[in-house]
Design a protein around this motif. Structure first.
Motif: not given
Lengths: 298, 645
Positions: B29-33, B27, A231, B45, A227-229, B47, A241-242
């Motif tokens: 949630t990972e944040t990515r650009v 955990r 940006v 998600p 799972p990610l956020r 999870a 999102t999943n």
């Protein structure tokens, strides 16, 4: 990309030459042979001019020889439109170059090919601030283009700045002669919705519009699982999102963008080329040249 | 609750473990650009969904599971207040439960009605029985009744207890204990016990006698508490005056209270009570008292049983009217009191005796009478027969004392509706009656064994075809019999009251025969007031509306009022108002001394100490199953994807 290590190459010119030298100029030379000829004016005959170009009607009227001055393909510039907005500065975890760096190499290589065949090369950089390099031939043209590209930095938000878009594209629309080739190198991400209309508007007066979408491998394949956020770079947007669940939807959206651009370009004699930053730029340049040839022949 | 191993509760500290485990597992949630983020559809998600559920359901289930483990490890016990039978020898038990359903059980004990508490205790006792035990149920509300004969079926007893309702009956503890003792002693089980669930209040102060040969136990002492109570027993109206009977448990309970007569427009009059246990008070109503309105006499203030603080005001009726159609014992010319009148007067001096020499030919003329007695009628003409039949069928009671004149009826006269067929007088009569047939007349019938008549009436066999024979001659012919006719009843003797023919009128059994007729008359129409629990004879199709609303129809024409108050009995076009009154002894809530040793636990019962471990283990298993179910439900969540922005 083969064995080419872009990160260890220092100058864009070297990289561009490395790319361009892999392509024989014949591809572009063929354009010289079969290119159409347009009348552009008369001038006084000077020794050495092709006698076949002497306009006998004008010579009879003015009592001295005039030759018809013709505009050939080589007179039609290559216009490079490079997206340098903030999103082009993205580099995935497994990538070695940003999208802007990759696009710059492709653009410089195209400039190299063009100048090597005597065509003028112009450049406009979409971004903040926009910069425009007037078309020039030869080494000068190549040097200007590479210098501008080397100075370009990924910055700015094109998703809402229509004025910046117009500032960059208006000179192209104004100066690109008939038969010019306009190549857009962009990720087509977070761009203003008017970009497509503006760019397709350039595909008039027998100008050929080509779009090269440059994506990072992560953007092209969405390889995430946890799972990610996510940006966005341009605009204030984030989404949780999943990945496993939405991958298909995302890829469909990517494909839909390609389809939309491709449909618009083909309708106007243009072409669409997809590129990933882990791909061989030589192939991209070759594809662009082929697309340009197809556009001109159509 | 107590614990066999209190240290086991320390396991409860582990309730934090699921929370810690959850936090460690969860955990962020990972944040990515990601430049093309706008092309990514939103989706909760997986999870996060799991984490959400774990935050709620799973975490709660696991925490409860740990607590259950801790309780299980501590071996919990609870001491229940449930009643159970003690079995020192382990033998089977014959249990008879005496449960009091009288009015005094309406008072509260421990915050709930005494009756509900007693019934709950009875149910607990029934549930504590084992195979091989038998259980019976006796109700102590007057008259004492056997609800369930001792039987191995606990379901039958449980159903009987569930069907019981509190009533306004009086209490008959002595009879109930005697009946319960008889039932218990008749059982085969070696242990015989009677459990008395009562407030022990029946107006008497004599100690209760335990039935012989059985253990008697009064398990709930809290039922027996002296509480203040007063009641309006009855209220009768005559003109503007209302005479009310008020009873209190103690004289001091009447202090500062008053009786009010209330009509539709409000209070019409009142009088303050004297400090007496039982008193008759007269309330003079104001001029505004409506003539036909239903009035109520009620007590002010409050006491233990509010339901008995009011009674309907009835119009005072005259004395019970009895019509006596005279026979040969009294000559028409020389009027003197007949032996029949003397006997009736001896039974009830308040009777209004109406002597006559012939039966009226219109039923309406007989209607005011509760009983019509025909002393040796010489047959009945058709008009008289029709009048009598109509009178009886509408609920009247008629008695025919058949003598020599009955056997010599003139042509055209018969003795219907008393008997059908020929009636003959014979001078040959056997001496005395059949002893075995006299049970129907009670103890006083013994004198009939010495009966020495000079003759008797012989009837056709069909005359008693549908009748109940109360006494027979020594040769088996009927001497006294009775038969229902419509809503009424006829009673016939084959011997007259004339002293010239027999000594029947001189024997106590003669009073018993006439007394029965009077009782029937009172029950049917003579007296419209009776005690709660008395038996009313009504038309089988009658619709009855009692104090609590409509009552179910009675198929056999018998109604037993269980609540005090006004009853409207409608049969066809006739509407009859009856009142069921409480027994004023029931107002005294002072308990009688319980039988000796009845409150001791050695009487056969105890409270239970129950180990809860099996129940906790089941709860733990249920929690594990619940966690598995939650996991199954959340194993493959289908995330809801929304459109790309």
């Amino acid at each position: 990309m083969g064995a080419l290590d872009w990160s260890r190459l220092t100058g864009l010119r070297l990289r561009a030459r490395a790319v361009a030298d892999g392509l024989v100029l014949g591809a572009h030379a063929s354009r010289r042979r079969g290119g159409g000829v347009e009348f552009s004016g008369h001038r006084a005959y000077v020794p050495g001019d092709d006698l076949r170009l002497i306009d006998r009607r004008v010579m009879a009227r003015h009592d001295r020889p005039f030759v018809r001055e013709l505009e050939t393909d080589t007179d039609r510039a290559l216009w490079l439109v490079v997206d340098a907005s903030a999103s082009m500065g993205f580099r995935g975890e497994r990538s070695r170059v940003t999208k802007l760096e990759y696009a710059s190499v492709v653009a410089a290589a195209l400039a190299r090919v063009a100048t090597a065949t005597g065509d003028a090369v112009g450049l406009t950089v979409l971004g903040s601030p926009a910069s425009i390099t007037r078309p020039a031939r030869g080494a000068v043209g190549f040097a200007r283009v590479t210098a501008t590209l080397e100075a370009a930095r990924a910055a700015g938000d094109l998703s809402r700045d229509l004025a910046a878009l117009d500032r960059a594209l208006f000179p192209v629309a104004e100066r690109a002669r008939a038969g010019s080739v306009v190549v857009l190198l962009s990720d087509l991400v977070d761009v203003h919705e008017a970009l497509m209309r503006r760019f397709l508007a350039l595909a008039t007066r027998r100008r050929v519009a080509l779009a090269v979408r440059v994506l990072d491998r992560e953007e092209a394949s969405f390889p995430f699982s946890d799972p990610l956020r996510l940006v966005a770079v341009e605009g204030d947007y984030a989404v949780e999102t999943n990945p496993d669940a939405v991958r298909a939807g995302y890829l469909a959206a990517i494909a839909e963008t390609r389809e939309r651009w491709q449909r618009g370009l083909v309708d106007r004699g243009g072409r669409f080329v997809d590129a990933a930053t882990d791909g061989d730029p030589v192939e991209i340049v070759r594809a662009v040249l082929a697309a340009a040839a197809g556009g001109r022949s159509s | 609750m107590s614990f066999g191993a209190g240290l086991g509760l320390l396991v409860a500290l582990g309730v934090a473990l699921p929370l810690v485990a959850h936090l460690l597992r969860r955990r962020r949630t990972e944040t990515r650009v990601f430049p093309p983020a706008r092309l990514v559809p939103t989706a909760t998600p997986a999870a996060r969904s799991r984490a959400h559920l774990e935050d709620r359901a799973l975490l709660a289930v696991r925490a409860l599971g740990v607590l259950a483990l801790a309780v299980l490890g501590a071996a919990p016990f609870v001491t229940c207040s449930r009643l159970a039978l003690d079995r020192p020898g382990g033998s089977a038990i014959a249990l008879v439960i005496v449960i009091d359903d009288s009015m005094s059980m309406r008072a509260s004990a421990g915050g709930e009605p005494r009756f509900a508490r007693a019934r709950r205790s009875a149910v607990e006792l029934v549930e504590s029985l084992r195979d091989g035990d038998v259980v019976g149920v006796v109700a102590a509300g007057a008259p004492a009744r056997m609800l369930v004969a001792p039987s191995p079926s606990r379901d039958v007893a449980a159903r009987a207890l569930a069907a019981m309702t509190p009533s306004d009956r009086a209490t008959d503890l002595d009879a109930a204990l005697t009946l319960a003792g008889t039932l218990a002693r008749g059982a085969q089980q070696p242990e015989r016990r009677v459990v008395l669930l009562s407030d022990l209040a029946d107006g008497s102060d004599k100690p209760l006698d335990a039935p012989a040969g059985v253990s008697t136990w009064t398990p709930d002492a809290s039922l027996a508490a002296a509480l203040p109570d007063c009641a309006v027993v009855r209220a009768l109206r005559r003109g503007r005056d209302v005479r009310a009977r008020v009873a209190c448990g103690r004289a001091e309970h009447a202090g500062e209270r008053r009786v009010e007569v209330v009509g539709p427009s409000g209070v019409l009059g009142f009088v303050t009570l004297r400090r007496e246990r039982a008193q008759d008070v007269e309330i003079v109503m104001s001029d505004a008292a409506p003539a036909g309105a239903q009035l109520t006499a009620r007590l002010t203030g409050s006491d233990a049983i509010p339901d008995d603080d009011a009674a309907p005001v009835m119009t005072e009726s005259g004395a019970l009217s009895v019509s006596v159609v005279l026979g040969p014992s009294t000559g028409a010319s020389e009027r003197r009191v007949s032996v029949v009148e003397e006997a009736l007067g001896a039974l009830d001096e308040t009777l209004a005796l109406r002597p006559s020499f012939s039966v009226p030919e219109a039923p309406e003329a007989l209607a005011p009478h509760a009983v019509v007695v025909l002393d040796d009628p010489p047959g009945l003409p058709p008009e008289a027969r029709a009048a009598l039949r109509g009178y009886v069928e509408r609920g009247g009671v008629a008695v025919a004392l058949l003598g020599s004149r009955a056997g010599s009826a003139i042509l055209g006269n018969t003795l219907e509706p008393f008997v059908e067929g020929a009636v003959r007088w014979t001078t040959s009569a056997p001496k005395g009656s059949d002893e075995a047939s006299l049970a129907g007349l009670g103890a006083t019938a013994a004198g009939l064994l010495e009966l020495a008549p000079k003759g008797r009436v012989l009837l056709d066999e069909r005359a008693t075809a549908d009748a109940t024979v109360l006494a027979r001659w020594a040769d088996g012919r009927p001497l006294v019999f009775t038969r229902r006719l419509g809503r009424g009843r006829v009673l016939v003797t084959t011997l007259g009251a004339s002293l010239d023919e027999s000594d029947l009128a001189l024997r106590p059994a003669f009073l018993e025969i006439l007394g029965r007729a009077l009782s029937e008359g009172r029950a049917r129409k003579g007296n419209l007031r009776s005690l709660v629990g008395a038996r009313w004879e009504i038309a089988p199709s009658a619709r009855v509306v009692g104090p609590s609303g409509p009552l179910p129809a009675s198929d056999d024409g018998v109604l037993v009022p269980l609540r005090a108050g006004l009853y409207a009995v409608r049969a066809g076009d006739e509407l009859e108002a009856r009142v069921a009154e409480i027994d004023e002894r029931e107002v005294d809530l002072s308990p009688r001394p319980a039988p000796p040793r009845a409150s001791h636990q050695a009487a056969g019962a105890t409270t239970s100490r129950v180990e809860l471990s099996p129940y906790v283990a089941w709860a733990l298993l249920a929690l594990l199953a619940l966690e598995a179910a939650v996991r199954l439900l959340t194993r493959s969540p289908a995330p809801r994807a929304s459109a790309a922005p």
